[in-house]
Motif scaffolding. Sequence first.
Motif, PDB file in Angstrom:
ATOM      1  N   PRO A  12      29.950  92.915  13.368  1.00 40.31           N
ATOM      2  CA  PRO A  12      29.190  92.225  12.308  1.00 40.31           C
ATOM      3  C   PRO A  12      30.189  91.939  10.986  1.00 40.31           C
ATOM      4  O   PRO A  12      29.795  90.827  10.555  1.00 40.31           O
ATOM      5  CB  PRO A  12      27.853  93.103  12.109  1.00 40.31           C
ATOM      6  N   PHE A  13      30.686  92.702  10.860  1.00 38.93           N
ATOM      7  CA  PHE A  13      31.499  92.506   9.539  1.00 38.93           C
ATOM      8  C   PHE A  13      32.689  91.403   9.570  1.00 38.93           C
ATOM      9  O   PHE A  13      32.864  90.729   8.753  1.00 38.93           O
ATOM     10  CB  PHE A  13      32.270  93.747   8.958  1.00 38.93           C
ATOM     11  N   SER A  14      33.164  91.266  10.656  1.00 33.26           N
ATOM     12  CA  SER A  14      34.105  90.269  10.918  1.00 33.26           C
ATOM     13  C   SER A  14      33.466  88.855  10.980  1.00 33.26           C
ATOM     14  O   SER A  14      33.799  88.005  10.511  1.00 33.26           O
ATOM     15  CB  SER A  14      34.854  90.469  12.335  1.00 33.26           C
ATOM     16  N   LEU A  15      32.369  88.860  11.448  1.00 29.33           N
ATOM     17  CA  LEU A  15      31.431  87.741  11.568  1.00 29.33           C
ATOM     18  C   LEU A  15      30.962  87.075  10.199  1.00 29.33           C
ATOM     19  O   LEU A  15      31.194  86.005   9.530  1.00 29.33           O
ATOM     20  CB  LEU A  15      30.163  88.006  12.365  1.00 29.33           C
ATOM     21  N   ARG A  73      12.418  78.957   0.620  1.00 30.78           N
ATOM     22  CA  ARG A  73      11.721  80.014  -0.288  1.00 30.78           C
ATOM     23  C   ARG A  73      12.488  80.760  -1.398  1.00 30.78           C
ATOM     24  O   ARG A  73      12.116  81.074  -2.362  1.00 30.78           O
ATOM     25  CB  ARG A  73      11.280  81.162   0.598  1.00 30.78           C
ATOM     26  N   TRP A  74      13.801  80.654  -1.073  1.00 38.20           N
ATOM     27  CA  TRP A  74      14.939  81.131  -2.028  1.00 38.20           C
ATOM     28  C   TRP A  74      16.032  80.204  -2.146  1.00 38.20           C
ATOM     29  O   TRP A  74      16.457  79.566  -1.445  1.00 38.20           O
ATOM     30  CB  TRP A  74      15.168  82.711  -1.428  1.00 38.20           C
ATOM     31  N   PRO A  75      16.437  80.312  -3.334  1.00 32.77           N
ATOM     32  CA  PRO A  75      17.902  79.316  -3.618  1.00 32.77           C
ATOM     33  C   PRO A  75      19.274  80.159  -2.997  1.00 32.77           C
ATOM     34  O   PRO A  75      20.022  80.652  -3.718  1.00 32.77           O
ATOM     35  CB  PRO A  75      17.871  79.339  -5.069  1.00 32.77           C
ATOM     36  N   ILE A  76      19.200  79.880  -1.694  1.00 33.68           N
ATOM     37  CA  ILE A  76      20.414  80.469  -0.903  1.00 33.68           C
ATOM     38  C   ILE A  76      21.296  79.524  -0.590  1.00 33.68           C
ATOM     39  O   ILE A  76      20.995  78.433  -0.196  1.00 33.68           O
ATOM     40  CB  ILE A  76      20.102  81.434   0.278  1.00 33.68           C
ATOM     41  N   GLN A  77      22.721  79.893  -0.860  1.00 34.79           N
ATOM     42  CA  GLN A  77      23.822  79.030  -0.592  1.00 34.79           C
ATOM     43  C   GLN A  77      23.702  78.626   1.040  1.00 34.79           C
ATOM     44  O   GLN A  77      24.112  77.646   1.413  1.00 34.79           O
ATOM     45  CB  GLN A  77      24.982  79.641  -1.086  1.00 34.79           C
ATOM     46  N   ASP A  78      23.921  79.918   1.835  1.00 28.87           N
ATOM     47  CA  ASP A  78      23.915  79.812   3.258  1.00 28.87           C
ATOM     48  C   ASP A  78      23.382  81.184   3.733  1.00 28.87           C
ATOM     49  O   ASP A  78      23.062  82.125   3.012  1.00 28.87           O
ATOM     50  CB  ASP A  78      25.518  79.848   3.453  1.00 28.87           C
ATOM     51  N   SER A  79      23.352  81.234   5.047  1.00 26.54           N
ATOM     52  CA  SER A  79      22.785  82.198   5.754  1.00 26.54           C
ATOM     53  C   SER A  79      23.672  82.335   7.156  1.00 26.54           C
ATOM     54  O   SER A  79      23.934  81.378   7.658  1.00 26.54           O
ATOM     55  CB  SER A  79      21.430  82.193   6.048  1.00 26.54           C
ATOM     56  N   LEU A  80      23.531  83.614   7.685  1.00 23.08           N
ATOM     57  CA  LEU A  80      24.162  83.825   9.005  1.00 23.08           C
ATOM     58  C   LEU A  80      23.388  84.599   9.963  1.00 23.08           C
ATOM     59  O   LEU A  80      22.682  85.624   9.146  1.00 23.08           O
ATOM     60  CB  LEU A  80      25.393  84.559   8.826  1.00 23.08           C
ATOM     61  N   ILE A  81      22.903  84.425  11.083  1.00 19.71           N
ATOM     62  CA  ILE A  81      22.139  85.316  11.883  1.00 19.71           C
ATOM     63  C   ILE A  81      23.398  85.337  13.062  1.00 19.71           C
ATOM     64  O   ILE A  81      23.287  84.438  13.979  1.00 19.71           O
ATOM     65  CB  ILE A  81      20.699  84.866  12.316  1.00 19.71           C
TER      66      ILE A  81
END
Lengths: 152, 77
Positions: A12-15, A73-81
């Motif tokens: 997870p932390f590498s990703l 819903r939120w001013p997010i720059q990016d996300s990861l799943i």
Amino acid sequence: MTVVLHSDPLEPFSLVSEHERGLAPGSFGACALFVGTMRDFNDGEIVTGMTLEHYPGMTERELALIEDDARTRWPIQDSLIGHRVGRIEPGQPIVVVAAWSAHRQAAFEACQFLMEALKERAPLWKQEALEDGGRRWVSPSPNPSHQGGEGL
Amino acid sequence: MSITVRYFASLREQLGISEASVPADGIHCVADVWQRAQPDRDLPPRVLAALNHAHASLEDPVRDGDEVAFFPPVTGG
């Protein structure tokens, strides 16, 4: 916005750090991160392993829709799943969710939303292997804090 | 032409089948697909449905060539 399903153990932390290197430096001020890890106990039983079944095609689509919802819903720059599928051993990460934003509140809230929406909507099913050789499908709990698999 | 039906997790195990194809004639909605595919079984309580990889209700219209899935409540994460 990235969704990755892993049939092999995920780091997870590498990703998260690899993903963050792809973002424009200075464009965000906060990253909130959640990692769910497989326990070796659940509902009073010792659990020796787990198999995560999913609906290929729908899983990726639904997780991408959840990211789209978070972005509206939120001013997010990016996300990861990132989510494991297949056979999982106790102690291995099951899921990683991260949200980047200018400020911490949006990052925290978006990260939590991503995780809760994933648990509610993504077509994934856990089957636990028990110490006595038996297997059981994990039942969804009405209380998210007691749902099987990870340590929310 | 036909409709593809898929089952997952505990429902797949209970039915002993993961995928089937049913004739599309006379089928109007997701509930019709279940009745055509499993004529001797009522839809179990709490079972969810998807239509072409999107969550669906039993009343959602189904067309020839669609893929309909039935599965128990999800437990990922």
